[in-house]
Design a protein around this motif. Structure first.
Motif, PDB file in Angstrom:
ATOM      1  N   ILE A 101      94.041  64.846  40.442  1.00 45.53           N
ATOM      2  CA  ILE A 101      95.484  65.008  42.241  1.00 45.53           C
ATOM      3  C   ILE A 101      96.048  63.763  41.306  1.00 45.53           C
ATOM      4  CG2 ILE A 101      95.443  64.958  44.078  1.00 45.53           C
ATOM      5  CD1 ILE A 101      92.367  65.744  44.543  1.00 45.53           C
ATOM      6  N   VAL A 102      95.244  62.849  41.505  1.00 50.63           N
ATOM      7  CA  VAL A 102      96.899  61.861  40.991  1.00 50.63           C
ATOM      8  C   VAL A 102      97.626  61.766  40.030  1.00 50.63           C
ATOM      9  CG1 VAL A 102      96.939  59.539  40.318  1.00 50.63           C
ATOM     10  CG2 VAL A 102      95.011  59.909  42.000  1.00 50.63           C
ATOM     11  N   LEU A 103      97.420  62.300  38.963  1.00 51.93           N
ATOM     12  CA  LEU A 103      98.562  62.609  37.738  1.00 51.93           C
ATOM     13  C   LEU A 103      98.827  63.453  38.170  1.00 51.93           C
ATOM     14  CD1 LEU A 103      95.931  62.014  35.078  1.00 51.93           C
ATOM     15  CD2 LEU A 103      98.153  60.578  35.534  1.00 51.93           C
ATOM     16  N   ARG A 104      98.750  64.766  38.689  1.00 50.99           N
ATOM     17  CA  ARG A 104      99.720  66.140  39.402  1.00 50.99           C
ATOM     18  C   ARG A 104     100.609  66.100  40.339  1.00 50.99           C
ATOM     19  NH1 ARG A 104     102.296  70.201  40.472  1.00 50.99           N
ATOM     20  NH2 ARG A 104     101.653  72.130  40.190  1.00 50.99           N
ATOM     21  N   TYR A 105     100.021  65.304  40.661  1.00 59.08           N
ATOM     22  CA  TYR A 105     101.171  64.752  42.314  1.00 59.08           C
ATOM     23  C   TYR A 105     101.294  63.071  42.487  1.00 59.08           C
ATOM     24  CZ  TYR A 105      99.708  69.068  44.336  1.00 59.08           C
ATOM     25  OH  TYR A 105      98.703  70.029  44.628  1.00 59.08           O
ATOM     26  N   LEU A 106     101.225  62.881  41.020  1.00 55.95           N
ATOM     27  CA  LEU A 106     102.052  61.495  40.747  1.00 55.95           C
ATOM     28  C   LEU A 106     103.909  60.343  41.242  1.00 55.95           C
ATOM     29  CD1 LEU A 106     101.440  58.389  39.494  1.00 55.95           C
ATOM     30  CD2 LEU A 106     102.177  59.206  37.359  1.00 55.95           C
ATOM     31  N   SER A 107     104.309  62.044  40.939  1.00 54.03           N
ATOM     32  CA  SER A 107     106.231  61.984  41.249  1.00 54.03           C
ATOM     33  C   SER A 107     106.547  62.107  43.162  1.00 54.03           C
ATOM     34  CB  SER A 107     106.589  62.583  40.829  1.00 54.03           C
ATOM     35  OG  SER A 107     106.419  64.354  41.582  1.00 54.03           O
ATOM     36  N   ARG A 108     105.188  62.672  43.699  1.00 58.11           N
ATOM     37  CA  ARG A 108     105.308  62.468  44.954  1.00 58.11           C
ATOM     38  C   ARG A 108     104.502  61.296  45.707  1.00 58.11           C
ATOM     39  NH1 ARG A 108     103.708  68.669  47.118  1.00 58.11           N
ATOM     40  NH2 ARG A 108     105.238  69.764  46.107  1.00 58.11           N
ATOM     41  N   LEU A 109     103.823  61.118  44.919  1.00 55.25           N
ATOM     42  CA  LEU A 109     103.014  59.950  45.107  1.00 55.25           C
ATOM     43  C   LEU A 109     103.827  58.177  45.241  1.00 55.25           C
ATOM     44  CD1 LEU A 109      98.955  60.286  43.523  1.00 55.25           C
ATOM     45  CD2 LEU A 109     100.141  59.769  46.567  1.00 55.25           C
ATOM     46  N   ARG A 110     104.993  58.437  44.327  1.00 54.61           N
ATOM     47  CA  ARG A 110     105.975  57.054  43.725  1.00 54.61           C
ATOM     48  C   ARG A 110     106.315  57.247  44.958  1.00 54.61           C
ATOM     49  NH1 ARG A 110     106.515  58.093  37.613  1.00 54.61           N
ATOM     50  NH2 ARG A 110     105.038  57.575  36.510  1.00 54.61           N
ATOM     51  N   GLN A 111     106.569  58.270  45.146  1.00 53.58           N
ATOM     52  CA  GLN A 111     107.747  57.719  47.084  1.00 53.58           C
ATOM     53  C   GLN A 111     106.658  57.052  48.266  1.00 53.58           C
ATOM     54  OE1 GLN A 111     110.109  61.227  47.532  1.00 53.58           O
ATOM     55  NE2 GLN A 111     110.476  61.657  44.528  1.00 53.58           N
ATOM     56  N   ASN A 112     105.787  57.681  47.862  1.00 49.93           N
ATOM     57  CA  ASN A 112     104.984  56.780  49.343  1.00 49.93           C
ATOM     58  C   ASN A 112     104.970  55.951  49.744  1.00 49.93           C
ATOM     59  OD1 ASN A 112     102.374  56.403  50.748  1.00 49.93           O
ATOM     60  ND2 ASN A 112     102.981  58.336  51.130  1.00 49.93           N
ATOM     61  N   SER A 113     105.172  55.276  50.853  1.00 50.24           N
ATOM     62  CA  SER A 113     104.872  53.484  50.698  1.00 50.24           C
ATOM     63  C   SER A 113     103.198  53.377  50.657  1.00 50.24           C
ATOM     64  CB  SER A 113     105.347  52.789  52.000  1.00 50.24           C
ATOM     65  OG  SER A 113     105.064  53.700  53.112  1.00 50.24           O
ATOM     66  N   TYR A 114     102.740  54.104  51.199  1.00 52.86           N
ATOM     67  CA  TYR A 114     101.657  53.405  51.300  1.00 52.86           C
ATOM     68  C   TYR A 114     101.512  52.907  49.157  1.00 52.86           C
ATOM     69  CZ  TYR A 114     100.953  53.341  56.012  1.00 52.86           C
ATOM     70  OH  TYR A 114     101.146  53.638  57.203  1.00 52.86           O
ATOM     71  N   PHE A 115     101.399  53.398  48.264  1.00 54.77           N
ATOM     72  CA  PHE A 115     101.133  54.337  47.303  1.00 54.77           C
ATOM     73  C   PHE A 115     101.998  52.951  46.312  1.00 54.77           C
ATOM     74  CE2 PHE A 115     101.720  55.938  42.886  1.00 54.77           C
ATOM     75  CZ  PHE A 115     100.481  56.055  42.209  1.00 54.77           C
ATOM     76  N   GLN A 116     102.694  53.046  47.132  1.00 54.02           N
ATOM     77  CA  GLN A 116     103.656  52.361  46.135  1.00 54.02           C
ATOM     78  C   GLN A 116     102.791  50.208  46.289  1.00 54.02           C
ATOM     79  OE1 GLN A 116     107.295  52.478  47.454  1.00 54.02           O
ATOM     80  NE2 GLN A 116     108.499  54.147  46.913  1.00 54.02           N
ATOM     81  N   MET A 143      79.357  61.665  40.565  1.00 54.10           N
ATOM     82  CA  MET A 143      79.815  60.773  40.541  1.00 54.10           C
ATOM     83  C   MET A 143      81.282  60.473  39.469  1.00 54.10           C
ATOM     84  SD  MET A 143      77.526  57.093  41.038  1.00 54.10           S
ATOM     85  CE  MET A 143      79.702  56.358  41.642  1.00 54.10           C
ATOM     86  N   LEU A 144      80.948  61.345  38.141  1.00 54.12           N
ATOM     87  CA  LEU A 144      81.227  61.774  37.073  1.00 54.12           C
ATOM     88  C   LEU A 144      82.667  63.221  37.409  1.00 54.12           C
ATOM     89  CD1 LEU A 144      82.426  60.520  34.159  1.00 54.12           C
ATOM     90  CD2 LEU A 144      80.997  62.347  33.534  1.00 54.12           C
ATOM     91  N   GLY A 145      82.077  63.579  38.024  1.00 53.32           N
ATOM     92  CA  GLY A 145      82.900  64.995  38.338  1.00 53.32           C
ATOM     93  C   GLY A 145      84.637  64.373  39.729  1.00 53.32           C
ATOM     94  N   ALA A 146      83.529  63.950  40.475  1.00 49.98           N
ATOM     95  CA  ALA A 146      84.396  63.501  41.790  1.00 49.98           C
ATOM     96  C   ALA A 146      86.015  62.165  41.360  1.00 49.98           C
ATOM     97  CB  ALA A 146      83.498  62.415  42.757  1.00 49.98           C
ATOM     98  N   THR A 147      85.638  61.512  40.549  1.00 45.54           N
ATOM     99  CA  THR A 147      86.655  60.643  39.679  1.00 45.54           C
ATOM    100  C   THR A 147      87.470  61.570  38.678  1.00 45.54           C
ATOM    101  OG1 THR A 147      84.597  58.880  39.175  1.00 45.54           O
ATOM    102  CG2 THR A 147      86.878  58.954  37.782  1.00 45.54           C
ATOM    103  N   VAL A 148      87.053  62.786  37.493  1.00 46.25           N
ATOM    104  CA  VAL A 148      87.815  63.315  36.958  1.00 46.25           C
ATOM    105  C   VAL A 148      88.662  63.885  38.188  1.00 46.25           C
ATOM    106  CG1 VAL A 148      88.085  65.086  35.582  1.00 46.25           C
ATOM    107  CG2 VAL A 148      86.310  63.930  35.064  1.00 46.25           C
ATOM    108  N   VAL A 149      88.549  64.806  39.372  1.00 46.06           N
ATOM    109  CA  VAL A 149      89.074  65.393  39.957  1.00 46.06           C
ATOM    110  C   VAL A 149      89.863  64.142  40.678  1.00 46.06           C
ATOM    111  CG1 VAL A 149      88.760  66.381  42.633  1.00 46.06           C
ATOM    112  CG2 VAL A 149      87.521  67.068  41.058  1.00 46.06           C
ATOM    113  N   ILE A 150      89.049  63.505  41.338  1.00 47.04           N
ATOM    114  CA  ILE A 150      90.724  62.534  41.829  1.00 47.04           C
ATOM    115  C   ILE A 150      91.683  61.967  40.886  1.00 47.04           C
ATOM    116  CG2 ILE A 150      90.759  59.742  42.780  1.00 47.04           C
ATOM    117  CD1 ILE A 150      87.610  59.971  44.172  1.00 47.04           C
ATOM    118  N   LEU A 151      91.284  61.781  39.771  1.00 46.40           N
ATOM    119  CA  LEU A 151      92.491  61.134  38.664  1.00 46.40           C
ATOM    120  C   LEU A 151      93.338  62.763  38.378  1.00 46.40           C
ATOM    121  CD1 LEU A 151      89.922  59.304  35.943  1.00 46.40           C
ATOM    122  CD2 LEU A 151      91.897  58.533  37.301  1.00 46.40           C
TER     123      LEU A 151
END
Length: 346
Positions: A185-200, A175-183
């Motif tokens: 990915i989120v930080l890596r693609y944060l600029s794209r995610l901010r443009q996504n309506s669902y993320f907003q 679970m700890l490893g999965a959390t680190v991977v998710i974080l």
């Protein structure tokens, strides 16, 4: 399909409650238990109900204090109604009451559900801290009896727990490893995610929820808030002790036994089943056995204490639901949603 899954989940929880009640009752002498119930002094039960009412009113005022710093100001009465409807919903759908009461407050006072839910999270955290404090005090006062309770509860399961502890470690690291991977990915693609309506929308929801969580740091009067918190838990403790006097076999128990019942009973009520039914009765009965109370009398106490408080929630919750639905909601001015009043001159 989703509705079917929800139905099966709650039906399973109801089945667990029914099984635990059957298990708690199956070896009892019903005549002895009925004799205890017939001799119950319901005057003391009435006193415990008044203490329960006082606790709910105090909790409503405390929740009202939490909401005010968010820029919304529902009346204490509407806050109380929403809270009681939520408690009523918890008797039917465990853990849904928190969402229901926030939805009611959204309807009556335009408090965003995410902000209201954030205040509820903070409230639950405070309750957890108070319960841990009560557990600590109980261990200091009633160490030998509480120790025996937990030892008898876990001794038979210790071998199996020891064998599975390695598996639990593996689950933790996965679970700890999965959390680190998710974080990552989120930080890596944060600029794209901010443009996504669902993320907003998700980010906006979390922002509003955090606003509710941290409202506790902006209270107008911290002293009054914590005084209400202490009062609520003293009322909970008082109801545990007062009902002792209602049952002949428990009338000689002292304040230490009340602490034990408060702590163990609270753990039972926290179980994810409708109203703690079955779990509360089984745990309280086992706790009273440590004080020499027969099983039948212990179950009589659990039935009287739990049923009376449950009926109180049902009555207050139903009245609150009806009045919340009958009284039309009014537009409420907030920092985020000001109301403009136009004056017309002749």
């Amino acid at each position: 399909m989703k509705q079917l899954f929800s139905f099966l989940k709650y039906a399973l929880l109801l089945g667990v409650s029914a099984f635990l009640m059957w298990y708690a009752l199956k070896e009892l002498d019903f005549q002895k238990m009925w004799d205890e119930l017939k001799n119950t002094n319901y005057t003391w039960v009435g006193v415990s109900l008044l203490m329960g009412v006082a606790a709910y009113i105090s909790r409503a005022y405390r929740w009202h204090m939490q909401i005010k710093p968010t820029g919304h100001s529902p009346t204490v009465l509407r806050t109380y109604r929403a809270m009681m409807v939520g408690y009523l919903a918890n008797l039917v759908l465990p853990r849904m009451g928190e969402v229901v009461r926030c939805s009611i407050l959204k309807r009556t006072d335009n408090v965003p559900v995410n902000t209201g839910f954030g205040t509820v999270i903070a409230e639950r955290f405070i309750d957890m801290v108070m319960l841990l404090l009560a557990i600590g005090i109980t261990f200091l006062v009633e160490f030998n009896r509480i120790r025996d309770f937990f030892l008898s509860l876990f001794t038979d399961k210790y071998t199996g727990l020891e064998q599975t502890i390695d598996s639990l470690y593996w689950v933790f690291w996965v679970m700890l490893g999965a959390t680190v991977v998710i974080l990552f990915i989120v930080l890596r693609y944060l600029s794209r995610l901010r443009q996504n309506s669902y993320f907003q929308k998700a980010a906006s929801f979390v922002k509003g929820m955090l606003k509710g969580v941290f409202s506790i740091t902006k209270l107008d009067n911290q002293g009054v808030f914590w005084a209400h918190t202490l009062f609520v838990w003293l009322m909970y403790y008082g109801t545990s002790v007062i009902v002792f006097f209602a049952i002949p076999a428990t009338s000689n128990l002292g304040w230490g036994a009340g602490l034990s019942v408060l702590v163990i009973g609270s753990l039972g009520m926290a179980a994810p089943v409708q109203g703690g039914v079955g779990v509360y009765h089984l745990l309280v009965q086992a706790t009273l056995l440590l004080y020499g109370v027969p099983k039948e009398a212990g179950m009589a106490y659990a039935l009287v204490a739990h049923t009376s408080q449950t009926l109180l929630v049902v009555v207050m919750g139903v009245i609150s639901f009806i009045t919340s639905m009958v009284h039309p909601s009014q537009p409420v001015a907030t920092e985020d949603n000001p109301i403009t009043v136009h004056e017309f001159k002749r």
